[in-house]
Design a protein around this motif. Structure first.
Motif: not given
Length: 349
Positions: A137, A141-142, A144, A154-157, A162-163, A199
């Motif tokens: 992103s 912060s994210q 994909c 979509i992931w939280d870095v 996995c969001l 997203s």
């Protein structure tokens, strides 16, 4: 750093190139032979993906399972990350950042930090098949990811959580890119569809008209106004790249036709390179082409003999491109504009 650069230059070898270029009118012209620097190879097998990290650093991934940070101005490997169990399929990063991301046939994505040890800083596990799409992103912060398992995640870095996850039948993901400054993600697929995802809810916000051939790659202009996608094909059928307007009309603008085999990558070039906007493509037919973005005229074409299929393409800076190949590593290409735009191979690694 200075010592590494000197060592890299001492290790390099010079070989001759007899590259040819095509003028705008289609008449082939041969220019004087140029020297091609042969640097220490970045990989021991086919290179599958390449991207720029800074103006003189690139990141690449390959079938040798490694992720490499390479200083192409010196011909030196700065980092070699080993952690994937199978081929690396995609690499991604934000310019001038210290984090690098990689996806693999081992069904995972990994994050690497340049100023830490050689172990992954974060792991992203949750796909059931090879991960074939990867994008960060704009705010970093994210992450994909997309896979041949038909899903987008979509992931939280920071946490690796996995969001969100969404699956669509037959959506075998081939590539993903994030629209600069926007919450939108563009994704190509083997089902010949091009989708724009929001997203925030991970829902499809728009689909372009279905193409005739599998869509291999996508990229977005820096201003977020345009998108290019590229097509597989053979014998000159398919093999094109397409320019789409991402604004209200979301319509096809033009197509770039001239490659004879699958067009594996299509990218926008910085406006500083020419007086008109440009797009570059690379193909399995071993050629790289530069096009006038708006009228689809081919301005320059370079054949990289012996390279095998060209798999990936990226912009280093206003004068250089990097191109990944199956048989001959990574090619550093120089653009000059003294006698009209010309494309030359400068180095291989």
């Amino acid at each position: 750093y200075f010592t590494l650069c000197i060592m890299g230059k001492l290790q390099s070898k010079v070989k001759r190139s007899t590259s040819k270029y095509r003028a705008i009118d289609g008449v082939e012209k041969s220019f004087p032979t140029t020297t091609v620097q042969q640097y220490k190879p970045a990989h021991s097998d086919a290179v599958t993906s390449v991207t720029a990290l800074t103006s003189d650093l690139c990141v690449s991934g390959g079938k040798d399972k490694s992720v490499v940070v390479y200083n192409w101005s010196c011909g030196v490997v700065l980092k070699r990350f080993l952690g994937h169990e199978r081929d690396v399929t995609k690499v991604a990063c934000l310019l001038e950042s210290n984090r690098v991301f990689s996806a693999s046939r081992d069904k995972s994505a990994l994050m690497w930090t340049l100023d830490s040890n050689l172990e992954p800083s974060q792991e992203f596990n949750g796909h059931d098949l090879v991960v074939t799409g990867l994008a960060v992103s704009p705010d970093a912060s994210q992450l994909c990811t997309g896979s041949r398992d038909n899903s987008i995640c979509i992931w939280d870095v920071e946490t690796g959580d996995c969001l969100q996850k969404s699956s669509i039948s037959r959506n075998l993901v081939t590539h993903i890119c994030w629209v600069p400054g926007e919450p939108y993600i563009i994704q190509t697929s083997e089902d010949k569809m091009i989708r724009i995802w929001d997203s925030r809810e991970l829902q499809v916000a728009h689909t372009f008209p279905m193409k005739q051939y599998i869509q291999m790659h996508c990229s977005v202009s820096q201003d977020g106004h345009y998108c290019t996608t590229s097509s597989n094909g053979f014998g000159g059928e398919g093999c094109e790249a397409t320019l789409w307007d991402l604004r209200q009309t979301k319509s096809k603008v033009c197509e770039y036709k001239g490659h004879l085999q699958t067009t594996a990558a299509c990218i926008f070039l910085p406006n500083s390179m020419a007086s008109t906007p440009l797009v570059a493509t690379s193909s399995h037919d071993c050629t790289v082409k530069i096009w006038n973005r708006d009228n689809a005229t081919c301005i320059a074409s370079l054949s990289l003999d012996g390279s095998g299929p060209l798999s990936s393409l990226a912009v280093c800076n206003s004068s250089y491109l990097i191109c990944a190949s199956f048989n001959s590593g990574i090619h550093l290409l120089r653009m000059t504009n003294t006698r009209g735009l010309e494309l030359q191979e400068f180095a291989r690694f």
